[in-house]
Design a protein around this motif. Structure first.
Motif, mmCIF file in Angstrom:
data_model
loop_
_atom_site.group_PDB
_atom_site.id
_atom_site.type_symbol
_atom_site.label_atom_id
_atom_site.label_comp_id
_atom_site.label_asym_id
_atom_site.label_seq_id
_atom_site.Cartn_x
_atom_site.Cartn_y
_atom_site.Cartn_z
ATOM 1 N N THR A 16 35.895 38.169 38.439
ATOM 2 C CA THR A 16 36.931 37.154 38.675
ATOM 3 C C THR A 16 38.210 37.515 37.959
ATOM 4 O OG1 THR A 16 35.240 35.447 38.891
ATOM 5 C CG2 THR A 16 37.493 34.710 38.444
ATOM 6 N N ILE A 17 38.072 37.968 36.693
ATOM 7 C CA ILE A 17 39.266 38.367 35.936
ATOM 8 C C ILE A 17 39.967 39.519 36.620
ATOM 9 C CG2 ILE A 17 40.016 39.397 33.751
ATOM 10 C CD1 ILE A 17 37.772 37.806 32.389
ATOM 11 N N THR A 18 39.176 40.474 37.115
ATOM 12 C CA THR A 18 39.768 41.618 37.814
ATOM 13 C C THR A 18 40.511 41.159 39.064
ATOM 14 O OG1 THR A 18 37.996 43.032 37.032
ATOM 15 C CG2 THR A 18 39.272 43.836 38.909
ATOM 16 N N LEU A 19 39.928 40.230 39.859
ATOM 17 C CA LEU A 19 40.556 39.726 41.085
ATOM 18 C C LEU A 19 41.844 38.984 40.764
ATOM 19 C CD1 LEU A 19 40.560 39.121 44.099
ATOM 20 C CD2 LEU A 19 39.109 37.126 43.636
ATOM 21 N N GLY A 78 47.964 38.937 40.465
ATOM 22 C CA GLY A 78 49.083 38.573 39.601
ATOM 23 C C GLY A 78 48.965 37.209 38.983
ATOM 24 N N LEU A 79 47.788 36.611 38.909
ATOM 25 C CA LEU A 79 47.636 35.308 38.286
ATOM 26 C C LEU A 79 47.265 35.502 36.828
ATOM 27 C CD1 LEU A 79 45.647 33.406 41.066
ATOM 28 C CD2 LEU A 79 48.099 33.293 40.559
ATOM 29 N N ALA A 80 47.899 34.770 35.958
ATOM 30 C CA ALA A 80 47.661 34.922 34.516
ATOM 31 C C ALA A 80 46.615 33.929 34.040
ATOM 32 C CB ALA A 80 48.951 34.700 33.734
ATOM 33 N N LEU A 81 45.752 34.392 33.236
ATOM 34 C CA LEU A 81 44.785 33.533 32.577
ATOM 35 C C LEU A 81 45.126 33.457 31.099
ATOM 36 C CD1 LEU A 81 41.437 34.697 34.192
ATOM 37 C CD2 LEU A 81 42.655 32.562 34.608
ATOM 38 N N PRO A 82 44.719 32.374 30.493
ATOM 39 C CA PRO A 82 44.972 32.300 29.055
ATOM 40 C C PRO A 82 44.386 33.510 28.361
ATOM 41 C CG PRO A 82 44.186 30.185 29.906
ATOM 42 C CD PRO A 82 44.040 31.169 31.004
ATOM 43 N N ALA A 105 49.521 28.044 42.685
ATOM 44 C CA ALA A 105 48.921 29.224 42.056
ATOM 45 C C ALA A 105 48.464 28.912 40.633
ATOM 46 C CB ALA A 105 49.922 30.370 42.057
ATOM 47 N N LYS A 106 49.279 28.107 39.948
ATOM 48 C CA LYS A 106 48.928 27.739 38.564
ATOM 49 C C LYS A 106 47.646 26.910 38.564
ATOM 50 C CE LYS A 106 51.009 25.811 34.375
ATOM 51 N NZ LYS A 106 49.939 24.872 34.043
ATOM 52 N N GLN A 107 47.591 25.971 39.551
ATOM 53 C CA GLN A 107 46.383 25.164 39.646
ATOM 54 C C GLN A 107 45.182 26.031 39.985
ATOM 55 O OE1 GLN A 107 47.468 22.283 42.569
ATOM 56 N NE2 GLN A 107 48.706 21.045 41.143
ATOM 57 N N GLN A 108 45.420 27.008 40.856
ATOM 58 C CA GLN A 108 44.320 27.920 41.197
ATOM 59 C C GLN A 108 43.901 28.748 39.983
ATOM 60 O OE1 GLN A 108 45.222 30.667 44.289
ATOM 61 N NE2 GLN A 108 43.167 31.512 44.383
ATOM 62 N N GLU A 109 44.913 29.128 39.224
ATOM 63 C CA GLU A 109 44.623 29.904 38.009
ATOM 64 C C GLU A 109 43.746 29.086 37.064
ATOM 65 O OE1 GLU A 109 47.109 31.211 34.019
ATOM 66 O OE2 GLU A 109 48.166 30.984 35.915
ATOM 67 N N GLU A 110 44.163 27.816 36.915
ATOM 68 C CA GLU A 110 43.378 26.976 36.009
ATOM 69 C C GLU A 110 41.984 26.747 36.558
ATOM 70 O OE1 GLU A 110 45.803 23.550 35.763
ATOM 71 O OE2 GLU A 110 47.247 24.431 34.348
ATOM 72 N N ALA A 111 41.921 26.572 37.936
ATOM 73 C CA ALA A 111 40.601 26.401 38.539
ATOM 74 C C ALA A 111 39.766 27.657 38.385
ATOM 75 C CB ALA A 111 40.756 26.047 40.012
ATOM 76 N N ALA A 112 40.435 28.818 38.497
ATOM 77 C CA ALA A 112 39.693 30.076 38.335
ATOM 78 C C ALA A 112 39.204 30.245 36.911
ATOM 79 C CB ALA A 112 40.603 31.244 38.734
ATOM 80 N N ALA A 113 40.089 29.844 35.969
ATOM 81 C CA ALA A 113 39.684 29.945 34.566
ATOM 82 C C ALA A 113 38.505 29.028 34.296
ATOM 83 C CB ALA A 113 40.866 29.578 33.661
ATOM 84 N N ALA A 149 31.660 28.195 38.683
ATOM 85 C CA ALA A 149 31.965 27.625 40.006
ATOM 86 C C ALA A 149 32.817 28.605 40.806
ATOM 87 C CB ALA A 149 32.707 26.302 39.845
ATOM 88 N N PRO A 150 32.718 28.597 42.151
ATOM 89 C CA PRO A 150 33.529 29.509 42.974
ATOM 90 C C PRO A 150 35.009 29.150 42.908
ATOM 91 C CG PRO A 150 32.383 27.916 44.365
ATOM 92 C CD PRO A 150 31.829 27.734 42.975
ATOM 93 N N ALA A 151 35.881 30.161 42.971
ATOM 94 C CA ALA A 151 37.335 29.951 42.931
ATOM 95 C C ALA A 151 37.820 29.341 44.242
ATOM 96 C CB ALA A 151 38.057 31.273 42.681
ATOM 97 N N VAL A 152 38.883 28.542 44.189
ATOM 98 C CA VAL A 152 39.470 27.899 45.355
ATOM 99 C C VAL A 152 40.627 28.738 45.877
ATOM 100 C CG1 VAL A 152 40.581 25.820 46.224
ATOM 101 C CG2 VAL A 152 38.790 25.650 44.471
ATOM 102 N N GLY A 153 40.665 29.008 47.194
ATOM 103 C CA GLY A 153 41.727 29.823 47.789
ATOM 104 C C GLY A 153 43.053 29.095 47.821
ATOM 105 N N PRO A 154 44.176 29.819 48.133
ATOM 106 C CA PRO A 154 45.512 29.223 48.196
ATOM 107 C C PRO A 154 45.619 28.208 49.336
ATOM 108 C CG PRO A 154 45.557 31.458 49.049
ATOM 109 C CD PRO A 154 44.204 31.264 48.445
ATOM 110 N N GLN A 155 46.435 27.188 49.159
ATOM 111 C CA GLN A 155 46.636 26.131 50.142
ATOM 112 C C GLN A 155 48.033 26.233 50.750
ATOM 113 O OE1 GLN A 155 44.145 24.020 50.975
ATOM 114 N NE2 GLN A 155 42.916 25.298 49.600
ATOM 115 N N PRO A 156 48.213 25.898 52.027
ATOM 116 C CA PRO A 156 49.546 25.948 52.654
ATOM 117 C C PRO A 156 50.450 24.870 52.084
ATOM 118 C CG PRO A 156 47.935 24.951 54.143
ATOM 119 C CD PRO A 156 47.161 25.498 52.978
#
Length: 428
Positions: free
Chosen positions: A12-15, A20-24, A265-273, A280-287
């Motif tokens: 996940t970190i690699t993806l 280009g999404l930053a994690l803490p 993207a920030k919300q996705q980043e936080e969800a990914a973190a 839990a599985p990561a959530v894809g980008p929303q239109p």
């Protein structure tokens, strides 16, 4: 932490790093882009609506002016034909006058000649009568009977003298009848000359009146052309301001889109973190839902660009192509611009939608909705005999933007309902 969870976390970190999404603790956070306020957006939209209203008003006035111009052009053509007819009639009247004058002159000359012959014959008859009187005979000179051999000879000479007298009188009568006939012909010829002269004068007056009417019509047409030119210039100027206002709004909305994208993207980043920690599985980008205005903004940015059949790509206007017909007569193949489907192709490319450069296929490309339910950003189509032949982009409030036909330019105009296909096509 289990080995499988550790592997998922590493993947996940690699993806996330790849997109280009930053994690803490993993690289620097992306700063937020500008986020225009609702007040700025509303002000820009109000300015755009005001400009659009002005363009619509000018477009209506220009349409009325052009309609009057078409009527005036017809009047000019009628007056020009009237003037041409008057010139032809005048030429005919002048030729008829010349013919009548020549006929009158000829008849007069013949009458004069007949009168001279009568006068000469009358003198001869007078001389004959005077000679007979001096000789004491009413039929001729007495000497004509001197030397007669016998009574029969005297009688023959008397008959001869009577014949001469009657011949003289017959000739005189014939000449008199000829003179009267020629005089009558001369009178008729001169009457015809007078009539021809009157017709020539009337034809000349009609020509003058027709040419005056023609000039009046041309002057009125020229005035209307100038008025149309001024309106076109005013409309073009306001359209530029409208394009700038729409571009400004589109820029603000693009900033809002970018901010929304950053936020998503920030919300996705936080969800990914969070997913890294919870598995839990990561959530894809929303239109973002702002693509309609991007499409409309791109179409309106081309206002005033000339029509070119076959022109238009996803990158902008392009050189037209030959059609072997009307477009060629306007030189579309040498112009850089859009045709109707080319403008749609360019507009929707801004939202990442690829369209075919053919209005018939564009009619089949999205979701069809009844035209009674059309909304801003829908494509409108026109058909003839069931075949699609034109497309435009609906702007709302009964207006649309289109690349109409050869010799014109991209413009905003009221929706035309004649020939409108029953369905609009919604791509977004």
């Amino acid at each position: 932490m289990s080995r499988s969870r550790g592997m998922r976390r590493t993947a996940t970190i690699t993806l996330l790093a790849a997109v280009g999404l930053a994690l803490p603790g993993i690289g620097a956070a992306v700063p937020p882009p500008p986020n225009p306020s609702d007040a700025e957006l509303n002000a820009g939209r109000a300015t755009t609506q005001s400009m659009a209203g002005a363009v619509g008003e000018l477009a209506n006035r220009l349409a009325e002016t052009e309609s009057r111009l078409v009527g005036l052009q017809a009047q000019v053509e009628i007056k020009m034909e009237d003037a041409n007819k008057a010139r032809v009639d005048l030429g005919r009247a002048e030729r008829a006058y010349d013919d009548a004058r020549q006929a009158a002159d000829a008849a007069g000359a013949e009458a004069d000649g007949a009168a001279q012959q009568i006068e000469q014959q009358r003198k001869r008859l007078d001389e004959f009568a005077a000679s007979s009187y001096r000789q004491g005979s009413q039929v001729g000179s007495i000497t004509a009977f001197v030397g007669a051999k016998d009574p029969q000879d005297v009688l023959d000479r008397a008959v001869f003298l009577d014949a001469i007298s009657e011949s003289q009188l017959d000739v005189l009568d014939d000449l008199e009848r000829a003179r009267v006939d020629k005089a009558n012909k001369d009178s008729l010829a001169r009457a015809a000359l007078h009539d021809a002269d009157a017709k020539r004068a009337a034809a000349d007056q009609a020509r003058s009146a027709a040419e005056t009417a023609e000039q009046t019509a041309i002057t009125a047409q020229s005035s209307q052309v100038e008025q149309a030119r001024r309106l076109e210039a005013d409309k073009a100027g306001v359209e530029v301001q409208l394009a700038e206002a729409r571009s400004h709004v589109a820029g603000l909305e693009a900033q809002r889109d970018r901010y929304a994208s950053w936020q998503a993207a920030k919300q996705q980043e936080e969800a990914a973190a969070q997913a890294v920690h919870t598995g839990a599985p990561a959530v894809g980008p929303q239109p973002t839902g702002r693509s309609v205005e991007v499409v409309i903004g791109r179409a309106l940015s081309q206002l005033g660009v000339q029509y070119a059949w076959g022109g238009g790509t996803s990158r902008g206007p392009s050189r037209g192509i030959r059609d072997g017909g009307v477009a060629d007569t306007f030189g579309d193949y040498a112009k850089v611009g859009f045709d109707c489907s080319g403008l749609m192709l360019y507009a929707f490319a801004g939202a990442g939608i690829e369209l075919d450069h053919y209005s018939g296929y564009q009619y089949q490309s999205g979701r069809r909705v009844p035209v009674s339910q059309m909304r801003r950003g829908d494509m409108l189509f026109w058909q003839d005999g069931g075949r699609i032949h034109h497309v435009a982009l609906y702007l709302g409030d009964g207006r649309m933007v289109e690349a109409p036909y050869s010799g014109s330019r991209v413009r905003i105009t009221p929706v035309r309902y004649g020939g409108l296909a029953p369905y609009a096509v919604r791509m977004l």
